[in-house]
Design a protein around this motif. Structure first.
Motif, short mmCIF file in Angstrom:
data_model
loop_
_atom_site.label_atom_id
_atom_site.label_comp_id
_atom_site.label_asym_id
_atom_site.label_seq_id
_atom_site.Cartn_x
_atom_site.Cartn_y
_atom_site.Cartn_z
N ARG A 189 2.75 -10.15 -7.15
CA ARG A 189 2.65 -8.68 -7.06
C ARG A 189 3.47 -8.02 -8.15
NH1 ARG A 189 1.94 -5.89 -1.08
NH2 ARG A 189 -0.16 -6.69 -0.96
N LYS A 238 -1.96 -3.57 14.89
CA LYS A 238 -0.58 -4.07 15.03
C LYS A 238 0.32 -3.05 15.73
CE LYS A 238 1.75 -2.88 10.65
NZ LYS A 238 2.83 -2.07 11.16
N GLN A 273 -5.21 4.44 4.41
CA GLN A 273 -5.76 3.69 3.27
C GLN A 273 -7.11 4.29 2.92
OE1 GLN A 273 -3.48 -0.33 4.61
NE2 GLN A 273 -5.50 -0.58 3.73
N TYR A 332 0.83 -1.22 0.00
CA TYR A 332 0.00 0.00 0.00
C TYR A 332 0.86 1.26 0.00
CZ TYR A 332 -3.88 -3.08 0.75
OH TYR A 332 -4.81 -4.08 0.57
N VAL A 333 1.89 1.26 0.84
CA VAL A 333 2.74 2.45 0.94
C VAL A 333 3.67 2.54 -0.27
CG1 VAL A 333 4.52 3.59 2.32
CG2 VAL A 333 2.60 2.47 3.46
N GLN A 346 11.63 -8.27 7.50
CA GLN A 346 11.65 -7.70 6.14
C GLN A 346 12.54 -6.45 6.10
OE1 GLN A 346 7.73 -7.17 4.26
NE2 GLN A 346 6.89 -8.79 5.54
N THR A 398 5.94 -4.61 8.35
CA THR A 398 6.40 -4.89 9.72
C THR A 398 5.21 -5.53 10.46
OG1 THR A 398 5.90 -2.57 10.25
CG2 THR A 398 8.20 -3.15 9.90
N GLU A 441 10.00 -5.28 -5.88
CA GLU A 441 9.06 -6.17 -5.20
C GLU A 441 9.54 -7.62 -5.37
OE1 GLU A 441 6.34 -5.87 -3.10
OE2 GLU A 441 6.56 -8.04 -3.12
N THR A 468 6.96 1.23 9.67
CA THR A 468 6.74 1.55 11.08
C THR A 468 7.56 0.57 11.95
OG1 THR A 468 4.52 2.25 10.51
CG2 THR A 468 4.95 1.81 12.84
N GLU A 505 20.30 -5.42 1.88
CA GLU A 505 20.42 -5.27 0.41
C GLU A 505 20.95 -3.88 0.06
OE1 GLU A 505 16.86 -6.29 -1.88
OE2 GLU A 505 16.34 -7.67 -0.27
N ARG A 522 -6.47 -7.56 6.33
CA ARG A 522 -5.56 -8.24 7.25
C ARG A 522 -6.06 -8.27 8.69
NH1 ARG A 522 0.09 -5.68 5.08
NH2 ARG A 522 -1.27 -3.92 4.63
N1 LIG Z 1 -0.82 0.33 4.87
C1 LIG Z 1 -0.92 1.52 5.45
O1 LIG Z 1 -1.96 2.17 5.43
C2 LIG Z 1 0.29 2.12 6.13
C3 LIG Z 1 0.26 3.47 6.51
C4 LIG Z 1 1.38 4.02 7.14
C5 LIG Z 1 2.48 3.21 7.42
N2 LIG Z 1 2.45 1.89 7.06
C6 LIG Z 1 3.64 1.08 7.36
O2 LIG Z 1 4.37 0.97 6.14
C7 LIG Z 1 4.95 -0.34 6.03
C8 LIG Z 1 4.45 -1.01 4.76
O3 LIG Z 1 3.06 -1.21 4.88
P1 LIG Z 1 2.21 -1.84 3.68
O4 LIG Z 1 0.82 -1.91 4.18
O5 LIG Z 1 2.51 -1.12 2.43
O6 LIG Z 1 2.86 -3.30 3.63
P2 LIG Z 1 2.54 -4.50 2.63
O7 LIG Z 1 2.70 -5.74 3.44
O8 LIG Z 1 1.26 -4.24 1.91
O9 LIG Z 1 3.70 -4.41 1.56
C9 LIG Z 1 5.03 -4.75 1.83
C10 LIG Z 1 5.63 -5.30 0.55
O10 LIG Z 1 7.04 -5.40 0.69
C11 LIG Z 1 7.47 -6.55 -0.04
N3 LIG Z 1 8.83 -6.88 0.42
C12 LIG Z 1 9.23 -7.26 1.64
N4 LIG Z 1 10.56 -7.40 1.68
C13 LIG Z 1 11.03 -7.12 0.44
C14 LIG Z 1 12.31 -7.09 -0.16
N5 LIG Z 1 13.42 -7.38 0.53
N6 LIG Z 1 12.40 -6.77 -1.46
C15 LIG Z 1 11.30 -6.48 -2.19
N7 LIG Z 1 10.05 -6.48 -1.68
C16 LIG Z 1 9.93 -6.79 -0.38
C17 LIG Z 1 6.41 -7.57 0.28
O11 LIG Z 1 6.41 -8.64 -0.63
C18 LIG Z 1 5.14 -6.70 0.19
O12 LIG Z 1 4.62 -6.69 -1.12
C19 LIG Z 1 4.57 -1.07 7.32
O13 LIG Z 1 5.60 -0.90 8.26
C20 LIG Z 1 3.32 -0.33 7.78
O14 LIG Z 1 3.13 -0.41 9.18
C21 LIG Z 1 1.40 1.34 6.41
#
Ligand SMILES: NC(=O)c1ccc[n+]([C@@H]2O[C@H](COP(=O)([O-])OP(=O)(O)OC[C@H]3O[C@@H](n4cnc5c(N)ncnc54)[C@H](O)[C@@H]3O)[C@@H](O)[C@H]2O)c1
Length: 447
Positions: free
Chosen positions: A35, A259, A151, A10-11, A100, A88, A30, A122, A107, A324
Motif C-alpha cells: 500500500r 461488521k 464508499q 478507504y478513510v 490496530q 477495526t 501506512e 469505528t 505510537e 471484504r
Molecule cells: N471504509 C468505509 O467506508 C468506512 C466508513 C466510515 C468509517 N470506517 C471506519 O474507519 C476505519 C478504517 O476503515 P478503512 O475501511 O479505511 O480500513 P482499511 O482496512 O481499508 O485501512 C486501514 C489501514 O490502516 C493500516 N494500518 C493499521 N495499523 C497501522 C499502523 N499502526 N500504522 C500504519 N498503518 C496502519 C492498514 O495497513 C490499512 O492499510 C474502520 O474502523 C472503519 O470501520 C470505514
C-alpha cells in the motif's frame, strides 16, 4: 497545520487527500509495504471516484506525502494533530478487533512533544475510555470523531458531511478540530467519547435496519400482483423515511454494516442488553444470499449438481473495489459446492483475483461467454454492462430454462418481458404496465 493520518485505507487516503486539498501539510502513515509503495508512486491503493486525480493534484502541491514511520517524521517537524484511521475488523465472535487502534495509539503516545490525537476508526462504546487508561497524558488532547463517509462518494462525503460528531473529555482539542475541518459548515455534535462511539454504531444499525426492512417487504411482496419497486418508491417518497438504503437485494455487504451490526450485538450481549431489532436486522441479512439458492432450486429442480450457472458481478457495488463483506463471498462458494459448473464475470475483477477469491469457479472475460450455455444467470452487481445488455441475445445463448435471478433488482422487468427467459427478482417486480409509455425508464427505487 501539520497533520499525520495513521492508516491509509478507504478513510485514511480520502482524509489525506481532502485535508491536503484544504491547505494542510499532510503525511499519510501506512505500515503495509504494498500500500505504501503504491502511495509513494502516486497511486491510490483503494478505488474511489475522483480519488486518483485529487491524489495526483495534492502531490503536485507538495502538501501530501507518505511514510511508514510516524516517530521519525514527527522528530523532523512535530505534527499538530494525528488522526487514526486504522481498521477495526470483526473478530471471530463478531466483536470489533481493536488491536490496530491499540498499537496506533501507543505510537502517538510515544511522541514528544505530544500532538492532539483524533481517533476516527469505528470502536464500540467505552473503547476510548479503556484505551486511554494506558495513556493518561493524551486524555486532554484526545477526541473521538467517527467517520460517516460512504464508499463510492467518499471524497464528497468527507468534504461536505451531514454532521461532525466529536467526543471529548476536555474542550482543549476543540480549536484544533475547528482549524482542521475549517471549511465545514455542517452541524457539530459535541459530547463524550462514549456517546460519540454510540452515535456511529446507532447510525450504521439504522441504515442496516432500513435494508433489512426493504428485504422483509420484498418477502411480503411475493404475490403476483404486488410490485416491490412501487412499494419502496411509494414508501421512500415520505420525507420522514427517504429512499436511501431502501433497496431490496442480497443484503448489506459493504465493509461496514455487517461488521458494525455484529460488533454492536456482541457489545450489547456482553452487557446483558436484549436487542431484538438489531438481532432481526442481522438475521434477515444473513438469510438473503440463501434466497438465490431457493429460487434456483425452484426453477432448476432440487438437484443443482452439474447445472451451469453464471454469476454476473462479484462486487457489492460497481463503484467500490471493497470486497471484504460482499455477498458474492458467501454465495459463490455455496454454488460451487452444489452446482459445480459456476462461471464468474466482473468487469473490474481480473481472472487471477477471481481464481483466488472463488476457487472452483471459472472466470469469464465477457458477459456473453459467461451466460453461453448457462441454465441460470445470477446478477450480483448493478453493472451498467449488465443492465444495458441486449438480453434477447444473452437469453438466446442460454440453455433452458434460462433463469435470470436478479440479486440487486437492477434489471428492468419491462425490457425482459416477452424474452425466452424466466426473470426472478428479490420480491415480485412487475413490468411498468400502468401509466408509463413502453420502454420509459422506471424511477430509481433508491436514492
Ligand atoms: N471504509 C468505509 O467506508 C468506512 C466508513 C466510515 C468509517 N470506517 C471506519 O474507519 C476505519 C478504517 O476503515 P478503512 O475501511 O479505511 O480500513 P482499511 O482496512 O481499508 O485501512 C486501514 C489501514 O490502516 C493500516 N494500518 C493499521 N495499523 C497501522 C499502523 N499502526 N500504522 C500504519 N498503518 C496502519 C492498514 O495497513 C490499512 O492499510 C474502520 O474502523 C472503519 O470501520 C470505514
Amino acid at each position: 497545520m501539520r497533520v499525520a493520518i495513521i492508516g491509509q485505507g478507504y478513510v485514511g487516503v480520502t482524509g489525506a487527500v481532502a485535508l491536503a486539498r484544504q491547505g494542510h501539510q499532510v503525511t499519510g502513515i501506512e505500515r503495509e509495504p504494498a500500500r505504501l509503495a503504491a502511495l509513494e508512486a502516486g497511486r491510490t491503493p483503494v478505488s474511489e471516484p475522483g480519488l486518483q486525480d485529487e491524489l495526483s493534484l495534492a502531490r503536485e502541491t507538495g502538501r501530501l506525502s507518505f511514510s511508514s514511520d510516524l516517530a521519525h517524521s514527527h522528530l523532523r517537524q512535530p505534527y499538530d494533530v494525528v488522526l487514526i484511521t486504522v481498521g477495526t475488523p470483526p473478530g471471530e465472535t463478531g466483536a470489533a478487533d481493536l488491536s490496530q487502534v491499540t498499537s496506533a495509539l501507543a505510537e502517538v503516545a510515544a511522541l514528544l512533544p505530544p500532538p492532539a490525537v483524533v481517533l476516527k476508526s469505528t470502536v464500540p462504546p467505552g473503547s476510548s475510555a479503556r484505551l486511554l487508561q494506558a495513556h493518561p497524558q493524551l486524555r486532554d488532547r484526545y477526541a473521538y470523531n467517527p467517520e460517516f463517509l460512504n464508499q463510492g462518494s467518499a471524497l464528497d462525503d468527507w468534504t461536505a458531511p451531514a454532521r461532525t460528531v466529536v467526543g471529548l473529555w476536555s474542550r482543549d482539542p476543540l480549536p484544533v478540530l475547528h482549524e482542521l475541518y475549517g471549511a465545514l459548515t455542517c452541524p457539530w455534535v459535541v459530547t463524550t467519547p462514549d456517546t460519540a462511539e454510540m452515535i456511529k454504531y446507532a447510525s450504521n444499525t439504522f441504515l442496516a435496519m432500513k435494508i433489512s426492512f426493504a428485504n422483509e417487504c420484498a418477502r411480503l411482496c411475493a404475490a403476483p400482483d404486488l410490485d416491490i419497486d412501487k412499494v419502496m418508491q411509494g414508501v421512500g417518497l415520505d420525507p420522514r423515511i427517504g429512499h436511501a438504503f431502501l433497496q431490496p437485494g442480497l443484503g448489506f455487504g459493504d465493509s461496514c454494516l455487517p461488521k458494525d451490526t455484529a460488533a454492536l450485538a456482541h457489545w450489547a450481549a456482553g452487557r446483558g442488553v436484549d436487542t431484538p431489532l438489531l438481532d432481526a436486522t442481522i438475521a434477515v441479512n444473513r438469510a438473503q444470499p440463501g434466497l438465490v439458492r431457493d429460487v434456483l432450486r425452484e426453477e432448476l429442480g432440487e438437484q443443482l449438481a452439474g447445472c451451469a450457472i453464471a454469476v454476473l458481478g462479484v462486487r457489492y457495488e460497481p463503484w467500490s473495489d471493497d470486497l471484504r463483506a460482499a455477498p458474492s463471498r458467501v454465495l459463490i462458494p455455496r454454488l460451487v459446492a452444489e452446482a459445480g459448473a459456476v462461471r464468474v464475470w466482473d468487469p473490474a475483477v481480473g481472472a487471477e483475483q477471481m481464481r483466488q477469491l472463488f476457487p472452483g469457479a471459472r472466470p469469464c472475460t465477457d458477459l456473453k461467454s459467461a451466460v453461453q450455455g448457462a441454465r441460470a444467470a445470477v446478477v450480483l452487481t448493478e453493472w451498467p454492462e449488465t443492465i444495458e445488455a441486449d438480453w434477447s441475445l444473452l437469453a438466446a445463448g442460454m440453455a433452458p430454462p434460462a433463469v435470470v435471478v436478479d440479486g440487486k433488482n437492477c434489471l428492468l422487468p419491462e425490457r425482459l418481458a416477452g424474452l425466452p427467459l424466466t426473470y426472478r427478482g428479490i420480491g415480485n417486480r412487475l413490468p411498468d404496465r400502468v401509466g408509463a409509455p413502453a420502454g420509459a425508464p422506471r424511477p430509481a427505487p433508491s436514492a
